[in-house]
Design an enzyme around this catalytic site. Structure first.
Site, short mmCIF file in Angstrom:
data_model
loop_
_atom_site.label_atom_id
_atom_site.label_comp_id
_atom_site.label_asym_id
_atom_site.label_seq_id
_atom_site.Cartn_x
_atom_site.Cartn_y
_atom_site.Cartn_z
N HIS A 87 6.75 56.08 77.11
CA HIS A 87 5.83 56.84 76.61
C HIS A 87 5.53 57.93 77.88
O HIS A 87 5.22 57.39 78.93
CB HIS A 87 4.63 56.49 75.81
CG HIS A 87 3.81 57.29 75.08
ND1 HIS A 87 2.98 58.20 75.81
CD2 HIS A 87 3.71 57.65 73.64
CE1 HIS A 87 2.45 58.86 74.84
NE2 HIS A 87 2.78 58.62 73.65
N CYS A 120 7.01 61.96 72.52
CA CYS A 120 6.57 61.84 73.71
C CYS A 120 7.36 60.67 74.62
O CYS A 120 6.74 60.24 75.50
CB CYS A 120 4.80 61.38 73.64
SG CYS A 120 3.68 62.20 72.75
N ASP A 180 1.81 48.85 79.18
CA ASP A 180 1.16 49.49 77.96
C ASP A 180 1.42 48.83 76.69
O ASP A 180 2.49 48.76 76.29
CB ASP A 180 2.01 51.07 78.21
CG ASP A 180 1.89 51.75 76.85
OD1 ASP A 180 0.95 51.45 75.95
OD2 ASP A 180 2.58 52.79 76.90
N GLN A 213 1.47 49.67 71.36
CA GLN A 213 2.22 49.52 69.89
C GLN A 213 2.16 48.06 69.80
O GLN A 213 3.01 47.51 68.77
CB GLN A 213 3.73 50.05 70.46
CG GLN A 213 3.63 51.46 70.42
CD GLN A 213 3.18 52.50 69.35
OE1 GLN A 213 3.09 51.72 68.24
NE2 GLN A 213 2.80 53.64 69.44
N LYS A 226 -4.83 53.14 67.05
CA LYS A 226 -3.74 52.59 66.67
C LYS A 226 -3.89 51.18 66.07
O LYS A 226 -2.72 50.52 65.50
CB LYS A 226 -2.45 52.28 67.93
CG LYS A 226 -2.15 53.76 68.28
CD LYS A 226 -0.85 53.51 69.13
CE LYS A 226 -0.75 54.78 70.02
NZ LYS A 226 -0.30 55.94 69.53
#
Lengths: 426, 150
Positions: free
Chosen positions: A138, A384, A216, A219, A242
């Site tokens: 991302h 993104c 990261d 998600q 999220k």
């Protein structure tokens, strides 16, 4: 009871407990209509919706006990501070952090990654050093590294992915060397759903370099059980919004000894022990990295979102979402005019319930408009992740991303929406 | 669902599938790029001016049905116009998209009226106007930095 018997019982309990209709009833927004249709919300990878308990926790904070944390000696400040710190402890337990002082509250994943890039990266990167990313990152895990590389003379490299949308571990390993100071990658790709094998990445990295491994996790955290100690990484970043929590709050987890050696990111109140005009002394982590008045109510709401996920159970959530993914892929496989780039049906690695698709002869933006007309919210665009789109050779995709409250009926509605696209653009 | 039929009229679908004046114009006297950072769509407009008159206009790029059809129809409409007429056409089209009555009557938009359905889809208006901003930039000198819809 023997272990297998216990496993079977757990299995039965999980499937009995995971009642999607009961869960849906926890999310007030799912009752609304969009353009005359019941909302079908399949844009969870962009931002999920919030259960009533989270909304109420934020509202309750503002209605009954809000004040600044870590400041006053009055009753409300004490209550707010306690609730804010309790949220930190909940988050720490949730991700398997050995110590809640390793949990830094930020505005979100983007700020968490910028914090690592500037506080850790800027101190450790020298001209000629390398930051190794992957092609599926991302922008928020690319641009912060480009910025710190411009400041330090280090350079950004991206490990390639295969046509199946998986990190090529051999080529990744081949790019590691003694100049690699940072490895930064997604746990789960926001555009493809690819689940990267973080323990394998950590092992390869440790064997070939002294690099810190920055993950990261935006998600991953809402969709699978995450244990940072088991992953073995050095930093792990994620966002509240999220994972069914409030917006404006996020987390950076970092190893205690690394955080302790890092300079502050922002300067201001709440992060110092002593300030004179000559110099300032900084507090220990996590306060060192939380300058200014934090997002107190959102942090408290995040703690409640964590409890909501825990009481629902990450394993049942993952199972449910995997069933939705299998259902979706099965139906799409029957549609010759739909392609799912970077998602081979025989792909070896695990996938989160994210499907990026393209339809022959229909641009993703037109697909999104036609689906929206049927109350179906998906994302169209580059997500993104422009370098990933370039790699896949598509300008954009249509992305359906599932959450714990999505149903098989909604998968079918999505597919009938795609047929409507085909009818118009056919 | 009738709204969708207003948006995706046959003329629009036809220009999307078979865009007119698509490709590089050679020789061209000016060109300009339009970029929609929201979706990543890019469109490049080429112009050949004969004095003050638009002798030819083409475009290239990848876009959605709305941006492609709008660019295609635009290159047809602008060809042969004198500069002031071209400026008026741009102003009228942008007015049609923003629902701004002033100026809409100034020029007969003809076939371009098929795009009027876009104004009911506010998030898609930038798709329809992308090529037009690039055309304006090309008329004003071209070869400058890309214009964006933001």
């Amino acid at each position: 009871m023997t272990a297998p018997a216990a496993a079977v019982e757990n299995e039965q309990r999980d499937s009995a407990v995971f009642d999607v209709e009961r869960l849906r009833a926890c999310f007030p927004i799912l009752e609304r209509e969009v353009r005359g249709h019941r909302l079908v919300y399949l844009d969870n990878a962009a931002s999920a919706q919030r259960p009533e308990v989270v909304i109420d926790a934020v509202s309750d904070c503002y209605r009954t006990y809000y004040a600044n944390a870590h400041r006053g000696v009055h009753a409300l400040s004490e209550q707010s501070t306690d609730a804010y710190e309790a949220a930190r402890a909940k988050v720490a337990r949730f991700i398997g952090a050995p110590d809640s002082h390793e949990v830094v509250f930020t505005r979100g994943t983007t700020e968490s990654l910028n914090l690592v890039a500037q506080s850790y990266g800027r101190r450790h990167l020298e001209p000629g050093d390398e930051v190794l990313l992957t092609e599926m990152e991302h922008h928020s895990n690319i641009v912060p590294w480009q910025l710190v590389c411009e400041q330090t003379g280090a350079r950004v490299l991206a490990a390639p992915i295969t046509d199946d949308g998986e990190l090529d571990l051999d080529r990744f390993a081949g790019m590691l060397n003694e100049r690699t100071r940072v490895v930064a990658l997604a746990h789960v790709s926001n555009a493809l759903g690819t689940v990267n094998d973080i323990p394998a990445v950590v092992e390869l990295t440790r064997a070939r370099s002294d690099a810190a491994v920055v993950v990261d996790g935006a998600q991953a955290v809402p969709h699978m059980a995450v244990d940072v100690a088991a992953l073995g990484c050095d930093f792990y970043a994620f966002s509240g919004h999220k994972m069914y929590g409030p917006g404006g709050i996020g987390v950076l987890w970092g190893r205690r000894e690394l955080l302790a050696a890092m300079p502050p990111y922002h300067g201001g109140g709440s992060m110092i022990t002593r300030v004179t005009f000559e110099r300032s002394e900084y507090m220990a982590p996590p306060q060192r990295f939380e300058a200014g008045t934090p997002a107190i109510a959102p942090a408290i709401g995040l703690g409640v979102a964590v409890e909501f996920l825990e009481s629902t159970g990450l394993d049942p959530i993952e199972r449910h979402e995997q069933e939705l993914l299998s259902h979706t892929m099965e139906v799409l496989n029957d549609l010759p005019w739909v392609r799912v780039p970077g998602h081979a049906s025989n792909a070896g690695s695990a996938r989160a319930a994210v499907v990026s698709l393209v339809i022959d002869g229909a641009h993703p933006h037109d697909v999104a408009t036609i689906l929206d007309e049927q109350g179906i919210a998906i994302r169209a665009g580059h997500h993104c992740a422009q370098p990933l789109m370039d790699r896949l050779g598509v300008p954009a995709t249509v992305r359906a991303s599932f959450g714990l409250y999505n149903t098989h009926e909604e998968v079918d509605l999505l597919v009938s929406g795609l047929h409507e696209v085909r009818r118009i653009f056919g | 669902m009738s709204d969708l039929r207003d948006l995706y009229q046959q003329v629009i679908l036809d220009h999307y599938r078979s865009p007119r004046n698509f490709g590089v114009l050679d020789p061209a006297t000016a060109c300009a790029e339009g970029h929609n950072p929201l979706c990543g769509d890019k469109i490049k407009i080429y112009l050949r001016m004969d004095g003050d008159r638009v002798d030819g206009a083409t475009f290239e790029g990848v876009g959605c049905a709305i941006s492609t059809a709008s660019a295609s129809l635009m290159t047809e409409a602008v060809r042969g116009l004198e500069r002031p007429q071209a400026d008026a056409l741009i102003a009228s089209f942008l007015a049609l998209m923003t629902g701004d009555g002033n100026g809409a009557a100034a020029v007969d938009l003809g076939k371009l009226e098929v795009l009027s359905g876009v104004k009911d889809y506010p998030v898609r208006i930038k798709c329809a106007t992308l090529a037009w901003h690039a055309l304006r930039a090309a008329l004003e000198g071209g070869d400058s930095e890309a214009v964006t819809t933001e």
